[in-house]
Design a protein around this motif. Structure first.
Motif, PDB file in Angstrom:
ATOM      1  N   PHE A  74       0.818  -1.215   0.000  1.00  0.00           N
ATOM      2  CA  PHE A  74       0.000   0.000   0.000  1.00  0.00           C
ATOM      3  C   PHE A  74       0.856   1.271   0.000  1.00  0.00           C
ATOM      4  N   GLY A  75       2.179   1.102  -0.064  1.00  0.00           N
ATOM      5  CA  GLY A  75       3.081   2.249  -0.046  1.00  0.00           C
ATOM      6  C   GLY A  75       2.776   3.311  -1.088  1.00  0.00           C
ATOM      7  N   PRO A  76       2.574   2.937  -2.385  1.00  0.00           N
ATOM      8  CA  PRO A  76       2.285   3.953  -3.395  1.00  0.00           C
ATOM      9  C   PRO A  76       1.047   4.799  -3.077  1.00  0.00           C
ATOM     10  N   MET A  77       0.058   4.202  -2.453  1.00  0.00           N
ATOM     11  CA  MET A  77      -1.140   4.955  -2.082  1.00  0.00           C
ATOM     12  C   MET A  77      -0.872   5.856  -0.880  1.00  0.00           C
ATOM     13  N   LEU A  78      -0.128   5.331   0.115  1.00  0.00           N
ATOM     14  CA  LEU A  78       0.157   6.110   1.317  1.00  0.00           C
ATOM     15  C   LEU A  78       1.067   7.297   1.017  1.00  0.00           C
ATOM     16  N   ARG A  79       1.887   7.184  -0.032  1.00  0.00           N
ATOM     17  CA  ARG A  79       2.757   8.304  -0.407  1.00  0.00           C
ATOM     18  C   ARG A  79       1.970   9.447  -1.026  1.00  0.00           C
ATOM     19  N   LYS A 165      -5.387  12.400 -26.756  1.00  0.00           N
ATOM     20  CA  LYS A 165      -3.961  12.050 -26.751  1.00  0.00           C
ATOM     21  C   LYS A 165      -3.187  12.996 -25.838  1.00  0.00           C
ATOM     22  N   LYS A 166      -3.553  14.282 -25.855  1.00  0.00           N
ATOM     23  CA  LYS A 166      -2.875  15.262 -25.003  1.00  0.00           C
ATOM     24  C   LYS A 166      -3.026  14.901 -23.528  1.00  0.00           C
ATOM     25  N   GLU A 167      -4.223  14.476 -23.144  1.00  0.00           N
ATOM     26  CA  GLU A 167      -4.457  14.088 -21.738  1.00  0.00           C
ATOM     27  C   GLU A 167      -3.657  12.841 -21.379  1.00  0.00           C
ATOM     28  N   ARG A 168      -3.591  11.889 -22.303  1.00  0.00           N
ATOM     29  CA  ARG A 168      -2.866  10.645 -22.015  1.00  0.00           C
ATOM     30  C   ARG A 168      -1.355  10.857 -21.948  1.00  0.00           C
ATOM     31  N   CYS A 169      -0.883  12.014 -22.450  1.00  0.00           N
ATOM     32  CA  CYS A 169       0.552  12.325 -22.433  1.00  0.00           C
ATOM     33  C   CYS A 169       0.962  13.146 -21.203  1.00  0.00           C
ATOM     34  N   ILE A 170       0.019  13.467 -20.332  1.00  0.00           N
ATOM     35  CA  ILE A 170       0.347  14.280 -19.153  1.00  0.00           C
ATOM     36  C   ILE A 170       1.361  13.551 -18.274  1.00  0.00           C
ATOM     37  N   HIS A 171       2.449  14.260 -17.950  1.00  0.00           N
ATOM     38  CA  HIS A 171       3.459  13.713 -17.036  1.00  0.00           C
ATOM     39  C   HIS A 171       3.072  14.079 -15.602  1.00  0.00           C
ATOM     40  N   MET A 172       3.429  13.240 -14.672  1.00  0.00           N
ATOM     41  CA  MET A 172       3.164  13.503 -13.265  1.00  0.00           C
ATOM     42  C   MET A 172       4.445  13.332 -12.466  1.00  0.00           C
ATOM     43  N   GLU A 173       4.671  14.243 -11.551  1.00  0.00           N
ATOM     44  CA  GLU A 173       5.836  14.122 -10.680  1.00  0.00           C
ATOM     45  C   GLU A 173       5.576  13.032  -9.652  1.00  0.00           C
ATOM     46  N   TYR A 174       6.632  12.279  -9.377  1.00  0.00           N
ATOM     47  CA  TYR A 174       6.508  11.238  -8.357  1.00  0.00           C
ATOM     48  C   TYR A 174       7.482  11.524  -7.232  1.00  0.00           C
ATOM     49  N   ASN A 175       6.947  11.629  -6.038  1.00  0.00           N
ATOM     50  CA  ASN A 175       7.777  11.881  -4.872  1.00  0.00           C
ATOM     51  C   ASN A 175       7.989  10.562  -4.131  1.00  0.00           C
ATOM     52  N   PRO A 176       9.180   9.956  -4.294  1.00  0.00           N
ATOM     53  CA  PRO A 176       9.394   8.638  -3.674  1.00  0.00           C
ATOM     54  C   PRO A 176       9.703   8.724  -2.183  1.00  0.00           C
ATOM     55  N   LYS A 177       8.943   9.552  -1.478  1.00  0.00           N
ATOM     56  CA  LYS A 177       9.185   9.665  -0.039  1.00  0.00           C
ATOM     57  C   LYS A 177       8.839   8.350   0.641  1.00  0.00           C
ATOM     58  N   SER A 178       9.600   8.050   1.654  1.00  0.00           N
ATOM     59  CA  SER A 178       9.415   6.772   2.336  1.00  0.00           C
ATOM     60  C   SER A 178       8.211   6.815   3.266  1.00  0.00           C
ATOM     61  N   VAL A 179       7.595   5.667   3.434  1.00  0.00           N
ATOM     62  CA  VAL A 179       6.491   5.525   4.375  1.00  0.00           C
ATOM     63  C   VAL A 179       7.041   4.761   5.578  1.00  0.00           C
TER      64      VAL A 179
END
Length: 339
Positions: A74-79, A165-179
């Motif tokens: 569940f880490g990806p959700m808790l982050r 297609k523009k919506e499907r190309c949206i990039h998202m930042e990922y913060n790999p902070k630890s849980v």
């Protein structure tokens, strides 16, 4: 299993009891719930014994969920907890089909069992149907497991219907902070308490799901966690699959109603996917950092297949776009939501 159940004279098929539990035993009507298990085995055969002991009692689905819980991080959700809202939005198909099926003439309990197919989660569909509409167990189980397997085909179609297609190309930042370990251990306990208070009837599934996750995260039960994830989960899946298939006797299964259930189940699955995508698109009206709406489509219970499909679609549009962890966060929240 279906083949064996339909051999003439083989007596391997499951004999379904009616709503009152009455069943025809060599010309005599008996209440199946008043028959000792050894009588069921002697009078009706081995598969009826296994079916009524393991399936109709609702024993196997919670055990599978224990294995699923041990497999789930569940880490990806808790982050990024805001992604958990897609687990709720992606249940749109369940409630849409619930209402549509009632309008088509199904009873509310039958309609609820049909709707849960949209979650694309076989054990949940089986557990719900056992409780509400056991006479529909065969076709609903087939529909639920079929659409789990068809996630890579159905979801891309549904997502492309409502995205550009523009919506499907949206990039998202990922913060790999630890849980923290404390949070990972507390999470399954907290969820069980909250869900148990809100929806007590779901405790059998949620409780076992979270118990399996607690075994995984506590850090001192590695052998039990491995057993739950692999040996036990595989054994129960084998038993569940073969036993359900023995309930699919041709005279009961090959009907117009079965075909209708498969069609309704597909509609529920597509609407579940679209519901999550549409919520993400709506949220983007108010957000500076946009959400890739495909993330919403991953909010169904088919974990981890759905998050993999979303990542594959993102990379087809833009090979540098990695949204797997955000999709996984929505995906695991969908597991809790559908249950």
């Amino acid at each position: 299993g279906v083949l064996l159940a339909n051999f003439p004279g083989g007596d391997m098929g499951v004999i379904q009891a009616d709503e009152n539990g009455m069943i025809n035993v060599h010309g005599v009507m008996k209440n199946i719930w008043e028959m000792p298990l050894h009588d069921i085995a002697h009078e009706l055969g081995l598969m009826n014994f296994i079916y009524y002991m393991l399936i109709k009692t609702g024993f196997l689905p919670p055990i599978i969920f224990m294995g699923v819980g041990a497999l789930t991080d569940f880490g990806p959700m808790l982050r990024n907890l805001r992604l958990s809202i897609f687990g709720a939005a992606a249940q749109l198909g369940i409630f849409t089909v619930l209402l549509v099926a009632i309008l088509m003439g199904f009873t509310p309990k039958e309609a609820a069992s049909l709707g849960i197919i949209g979650g694309a989660d076989g054990p949940t569909a089986i557990f719900t149907t056992i409780k509400l509409a056991p006479h529909l167990l065969g076709p609903i189980a087939i529909a639920a497991y079929s659409y789990m397997a068809l996630v890579p085909i159905v979801q891309p179609f549904a997502i492309r219907l409502v995205t550009t297609k523009k919506e499907r190309c949206i990039h998202m930042e990922y913060n790999p902070k630890s849980v923290s370990k404390t949070m990972k251990i507390a999470f399954p306990i907290i969820v069980t308490v909250i869900v148990g208070l809100v929806a007590p009837q779901s405790v059998a599934l949620v409780g076992f799901l979270m118990f399996g996750n607690l075994i995984r995260e506590c850090g001192v039960l590695g052998t039990l966690s491995d057993t739950a994830q692999n040996i036990l989960a595989n054994l129960i899946t084998l038993l569940l699959g073969i036993t359900i298939s023995f309930s699919m006797r041709a005279d009961q299964f090959v009907t117009k109603e079965t075909l209708l259930i498969l069609v309704i189940g597909l509609f529920a699955f597509v609407m579940d996917t679209i519901g999550g995508v549409l919520l993400a698109k709506f949220m983007n009206f108010f957000l500076k950092k946009k959400i890739n709406p495909m993330i919403g489509g991953a909010g169904i219970s088919a974990f981890p297949m759905s998050s993999r499909v979303v990542q594959k679609m993102a990379m087809e549009e833009d090979p540098t776009n990695v949204i797997l962890m955000q999709a996984a966060g929505a995906n695991v929240s969908g597991q809790i939501a559908s249950v």
